[in-house]
Design an enzyme around this catalytic site. Structure first.
Site, PDB file in Angstrom:
ATOM      1  N   CYS A 345       0.782  -1.237   0.000  1.00 36.69           N
ATOM      2  CA  CYS A 345       0.000   0.000   0.000  1.00 36.69           C
ATOM      3  C   CYS A 345       0.819   1.296   0.000  1.00 36.69           C
ATOM      4  O   CYS A 345       0.565   2.169  -0.833  1.00 36.69           O
ATOM      5  CB  CYS A 345      -0.973   0.024   1.161  1.00 36.69           C
ATOM      6  SG  CYS A 345      -1.499  -1.570   1.745  1.00 36.69           S
ATOM      7  N   ARG A 374       5.937 -11.622   5.530  1.00 42.09           N
ATOM      8  CA  ARG A 374       5.389 -11.458   6.874  1.00 42.09           C
ATOM      9  C   ARG A 374       5.929 -12.552   7.768  1.00 42.09           C
ATOM     10  O   ARG A 374       6.113 -13.678   7.340  1.00 42.09           O
ATOM     11  CB  ARG A 374       3.859 -11.533   6.828  1.00 42.09           C
ATOM     12  CG  ARG A 374       3.270 -10.379   6.040  1.00 42.09           C
ATOM     13  CD  ARG A 374       1.761 -10.455   5.992  1.00 42.09           C
ATOM     14  NE  ARG A 374       1.257  -9.429   5.083  1.00 42.09           N
ATOM     15  CZ  ARG A 374      -0.017  -9.325   4.732  1.00 42.09           C
ATOM     16  NH1 ARG A 374      -0.915 -10.165   5.205  1.00 42.09           N
ATOM     17  NH2 ARG A 374      -0.393  -8.374   3.911  1.00 42.09           N
ATOM     18  N   GLN A 392       0.758 -10.910  -3.371  1.00 37.41           N
ATOM     19  CA  GLN A 392      -0.629 -10.448  -3.357  1.00 37.41           C
ATOM     20  C   GLN A 392      -1.005  -9.994  -4.756  1.00 37.41           C
ATOM     21  O   GLN A 392      -0.222  -9.309  -5.410  1.00 37.41           O
ATOM     22  CB  GLN A 392      -0.767  -9.242  -2.430  1.00 37.41           C
ATOM     23  CG  GLN A 392      -0.784  -9.574  -0.972  1.00 37.41           C
ATOM     24  CD  GLN A 392      -1.058  -8.327  -0.151  1.00 37.41           C
ATOM     25  OE1 GLN A 392      -0.438  -7.291  -0.358  1.00 37.41           O
ATOM     26  NE2 GLN A 392      -1.979  -8.420   0.784  1.00 37.41           N
ATOM     27  N   ASP A 394      -2.608  -7.522  -5.824  1.00 36.17           N
ATOM     28  CA  ASP A 394      -3.026  -6.339  -5.095  1.00 36.17           C
ATOM     29  C   ASP A 394      -3.475  -5.228  -6.049  1.00 36.17           C
ATOM     30  O   ASP A 394      -3.006  -5.143  -7.175  1.00 36.17           O
ATOM     31  CB  ASP A 394      -1.805  -5.833  -4.304  1.00 36.17           C
ATOM     32  CG  ASP A 394      -2.197  -5.074  -3.061  1.00 36.17           C
ATOM     33  OD1 ASP A 394      -3.403  -4.872  -2.843  1.00 36.17           O
ATOM     34  OD2 ASP A 394      -1.281  -4.672  -2.316  1.00 36.17           O
ATOM     35  N   HIS A 396      -5.036  -0.898  -5.637  1.00 34.09           N
ATOM     36  CA  HIS A 396      -5.607   0.177  -4.838  1.00 34.09           C
ATOM     37  C   HIS A 396      -6.427   1.060  -5.747  1.00 34.09           C
ATOM     38  O   HIS A 396      -5.941   1.493  -6.780  1.00 34.09           O
ATOM     39  CB  HIS A 396      -4.503   0.946  -4.121  1.00 34.09           C
ATOM     40  CG  HIS A 396      -3.816   0.108  -3.093  1.00 34.09           C
ATOM     41  ND1 HIS A 396      -2.693  -0.625  -3.363  1.00 34.09           N
ATOM     42  CD2 HIS A 396      -4.147  -0.163  -1.804  1.00 34.09           C
ATOM     43  CE1 HIS A 396      -2.341  -1.301  -2.286  1.00 34.09           C
ATOM     44  NE2 HIS A 396      -3.208  -1.041  -1.312  1.00 34.09           N
ATOM     45  N   LYS A 476     -15.455  -3.696   4.977  1.00 31.23           N
ATOM     46  CA  LYS A 476     -14.904  -4.558   3.924  1.00 31.23           C
ATOM     47  C   LYS A 476     -15.853  -5.682   3.550  1.00 31.23           C
ATOM     48  O   LYS A 476     -16.793  -5.989   4.278  1.00 31.23           O
ATOM     49  CB  LYS A 476     -13.577  -5.157   4.375  1.00 31.23           C
ATOM     50  CG  LYS A 476     -13.733  -6.131   5.534  1.00 31.23           C
ATOM     51  CD  LYS A 476     -12.471  -6.939   5.761  1.00 31.23           C
ATOM     52  CE  LYS A 476     -12.638  -7.836   6.994  1.00 31.23           C
ATOM     53  NZ  LYS A 476     -11.541  -8.757   7.208  1.00 31.23           N
ATOM     54  N   HIS A 522      -8.393  -0.952  -0.788  1.00 41.29           N
ATOM     55  CA  HIS A 522      -7.441  -2.032  -1.061  1.00 41.29           C
ATOM     56  C   HIS A 522      -8.266  -3.208  -1.550  1.00 41.29           C
ATOM     57  O   HIS A 522      -9.338  -3.466  -1.011  1.00 41.29           O
ATOM     58  CB  HIS A 522      -6.751  -2.546   0.200  1.00 41.29           C
ATOM     59  CG  HIS A 522      -6.210  -1.515   1.109  1.00 41.29           C
ATOM     60  ND1 HIS A 522      -4.888  -1.199   1.156  1.00 41.29           N
ATOM     61  CD2 HIS A 522      -6.809  -0.746   2.039  1.00 41.29           C
ATOM     62  CE1 HIS A 522      -4.692  -0.282   2.084  1.00 41.29           C
ATOM     63  NE2 HIS A 522      -5.839   0.017   2.631  1.00 41.29           N
TER      64      HIS A 522
HETATM   65 ZN   LIG Z   1      -3.315  -2.036   0.389  1.00 41.86          ZN
END
Ligand SMILES: [Zn+2]
Ligand SMILES: [Zn+2]
Length: 650
Positions: A345, A374, A392, A394, A396, A476, A522
């Site tokens: 992010c 992680r 991810q 991912d 945004h 979410k 996200h």
């Molecule tokens: Zn994010």
């Protein structure tokens, strides 16, 4: 007196602290016809709490009776089995030697953490423990609830050498609160309940495994042994579940991944860090390529970001405060601190902020297959499902308020369309709303939550609301998918964020020439590419659809003399873009076919004299066997079409 409004019976007045057991007995004494109505009652639900017939009730309330047909009643069964197992252990290995930890229920059964002095339990002991449990069940001991004074309870468990129970009382039960215990056949266990009326009410169960577990989950504490059991009310349900477990074992992606040479996790590299072998890399590359194409079509822009970032960046984003325990430790370069990224992010925020943005540019949708790291404890790592480094899928979405609704709809549709393309057609959707502690103003929460709800309704799927279950920075949606053997897997997440735009002072210039705060979302569809491929391997049992298969067709020459023709065909097919191999080994044809099937190769193309003369191939699949001899060109066309459509069938 209190008033209880009990279904099947109606309103009843009773003294405070009455139990259902006592109440039922009194009601039946007055009117024996009630007995029939109460015959299979194993507990009840009051407000949202499941209670048993032994629990005293102190307030006027509605009481929903639970029978074995109510799924919620399984909790009562499973809880009781944990006690029965504990009693069995004590009888087998001696009251003095068995020290009990905690024994909660799970989604499918129960476990108990125990310490047996002088004995290390193994899976071979499980049938013996089970047999003892059956004896206890057979005897149908009445289960009774008692309340003890704190001091008395501590003394009682100390005398019994139940040091863990004493620890629980001292640390988890507030002073002044009564301590409840349940007793059956003289065996007493610290417990809040709920429990079945007597041990004979037990349904079907099986002890399945043993694992190590630190007391209270903390390293450094004594290591107990955790015995897992599964339990249902009927043998049929238990059997169904055990079959599923059996099937899951066969489909284990770690086993298939090794057999098909897709990936390895190498101790020399480190736990939870996957290495993709060439065949696995093909699957991954196909998935990633399709993902990128789909995102470009839908107005996303692809970006790349580095694997590390400065300490200040993670401080601004809040990660070093709220997420530190999941991050790899800080490293120093030229007196500055850096962290390996746990999320993408902040990088995407910086890309957004790389220049001033106008309202006309929004929505901006930045997408990246971003690999993050992680810290997960080594004990929880599991193949590709739980790792320390993962990618991810991912993105945004940064947009204006008037775009929120449409963008959320689009992203949920993208998620569902994508997952359906892999053959998943059953979903569970959860909407998590504002928790008590949160940032962002009421209006934004309302607009965001509303847009999520409308999006779910627009895809026409049922959903559950997790009231107050959202993150502190925004509501979410979570999407779970059901695999071929009925297991649910968490995949997509669409998460609003009212926090990062503030922390990074993100803005755009509006029509009014003023600065405005954008909405930020996200989102990930697969969640983690590694995990998603793990799920796919288990879903398809390794038999990947044609477009994903690392080898799409295997040429099988009947004899050595047919090898040159096989090579020629293979070359033709490769030129058309198919992934093809030739089995040149000096083996019998049947053995070659069998091996290709074991390698889960979609097409087997057998070639002999006849095929070489006519420029054809004899096409086989595992499921359908021989499906005909056709010209090489025709086969290529058929296969390429199926690949283009990403067909799940051959
Ligand atoms: Zn994010
Ligand atoms: Zn209990």
């Amino acid at each position: 007196m209190i008033k209880l409004n009990i279904d099947r019976i109606g309103e009843v007045e009773a003294p405070e602290g009455i139990t259902l057991k006592k109440l039922f007995r009194e009601l039946i004494e007055k009117d024996s016809s009630i007995q029939k109505r109460l015959r299979d009652v194993v507990g009840a639900k009051i407000k949202d709490q499941i209670i048993d017939i032994h629990t005293p009730i102190f307030e006027s309330t509605d009481v929903k009776l639970l029978t074995k047909k109510d799924p919620e009643s399984l909790e009562i069964l499973r809880h009781s089995l944990a006690h029965i197992m504990a009693q069995a252990l004590k009888e087998l290995y001696g009251d003095e030697n068995v020290h009990l930890g905690v024994g909660p229920t799970t989604d499918v059964g129960f476990y108990y953490d125990v310490e047996v002095e002088g004995k290390r339990l193994t899976e071979e002991d499980l049938p013996i423990i089970e047999e003892k449990m059956r004896e206890i069940i057979q005897k149908n001991y009445e289960i009774e609830r008692k309340e003890l004074d704190r001091e008395y309870a501590i003394q009682f468990f100390e005398n019994k050498k139940e040091f863990y129970k004493v620890d629980l009382i001292k640390h988890f039960i507030p002073e002044g609160e009564k301590i409840s215990v349940y007793e059956q056949d003289g065996f007493v266990d610290l417990c809040r309940g709920p429990h079945i009326p007597s041990t004979g009410e037990v349904g079907a169960f099986k002890l399945v495994s043993i694992a190590g577990a630190y007391w209270k989950g903390q390293e450094g504490n004594p290591m107990l042994q955790r015995i897992y059991g599964v339990a249902f009310w009927t043998e049929k349900e238990l059997k169904k579940y055990m079959n599923m477990l059996e099937e899951a074992k066969k489909r284990d992606h770690r086993k298939i991944g090794k057999e098909l040479e897709l990936f390895i996790i190498d101790e020399n590299v480190g736990g939870g860090l996957a290495l993709w072998l060439p065949k696995g890399a093909i699957i991954r590359n196909e998935i990633e390529t399709a993902w990128k194409e789909e995102h470009l079509k839908r107005g996303y822009q692809l970006v790349y970001s580095p694997h590390v970032g400065k300490q200040e960046l993670w401080q601004t984003s809040g990660h070093t405060d709220f997420y530190r325990e999941s991050m790899f430790p800080e490293m120093q370069i030229e007196e500055e601190g850096y962290f390996v990224k746990p999320m993408n992010c902040p990088f995407h925020v910086e890309i957004y902020k790389s220049r001033q943005r106008s309202y006309k540019e929004l929505p901006i949708k930045l997408a990246e297959l971003g690999t993050v790291y992680r810290y997960e404890r080594s004990g929880v790592l599991h193949g590709l499902m739980r790792v320390r480094g993962f990618t991810q899928d991912d993105a945004h979405i940064i947009c204006r308020e008037d775009q929120v609704e449409e963008e959320i709809q689009k992203v949920l549709h993208l998620a569902i369309d994508t997952l359906k393309a892999y053959g998943f057609d059953e979903f569970q959707i959860f909407l998590s709303t504002r928790p008590e502690k949160s940032v962002g103003d009421d209006r934004m929460w309302e607009i965001a939550t509303d847009s999520l709800r409308k999006a779910i309704e627009s895809v026409g799927l049922p959903y559950e609301i997790d009231e107050g279950g959202g993150a502190f920075y925004g509501p979410k949606i979570d999407v779970k998918i059901k695999d071929a053997i009925g297991r649910m897997w968490q995949c997509s997440t669409i998460q609003f964020d009212f926090n990062l735009p503030e922390r990074f002072d993100m803005y755009y210039i509006g029509e009014d020439n003023k600065r405005h705060r954008p909405y930020m979302v996200h989102r990930a569809i697969f969640g983690s590419i590694e995990r998603f491929i793990g799920v796919l391997i288990e879903h398809f049992a390794g038999q990947m659809p044609l477009w994903l298969a690392p080898v799409q067709a295997k040429l099988i020459p009947i004899a050595d003399v047919h090898v040159p023709y096989a090579e020629e065909v293979a070359q033709k097919l490769r030129e058309k873009g198919l992934r093809v191999e030739v089995d040149e080994r000096n083996e019998r044809m049947n053995k070659k076919i069998r091996d290709a099937e074991l390698q889960k190769i979609p097409y087997m193309l057998v070639v002999g004299d006849k095929e070489a003369e006519s420029g054809t191939v004899a096409v086989r699949t595992k499921k359908k066997g021989n499906i005909g001899t056709i010209p090489v060109e025709e086969f290529a066309e058929r296969a390429l079409n199926l690949i283009k459509e990403k067909s799940l069938e051959l």
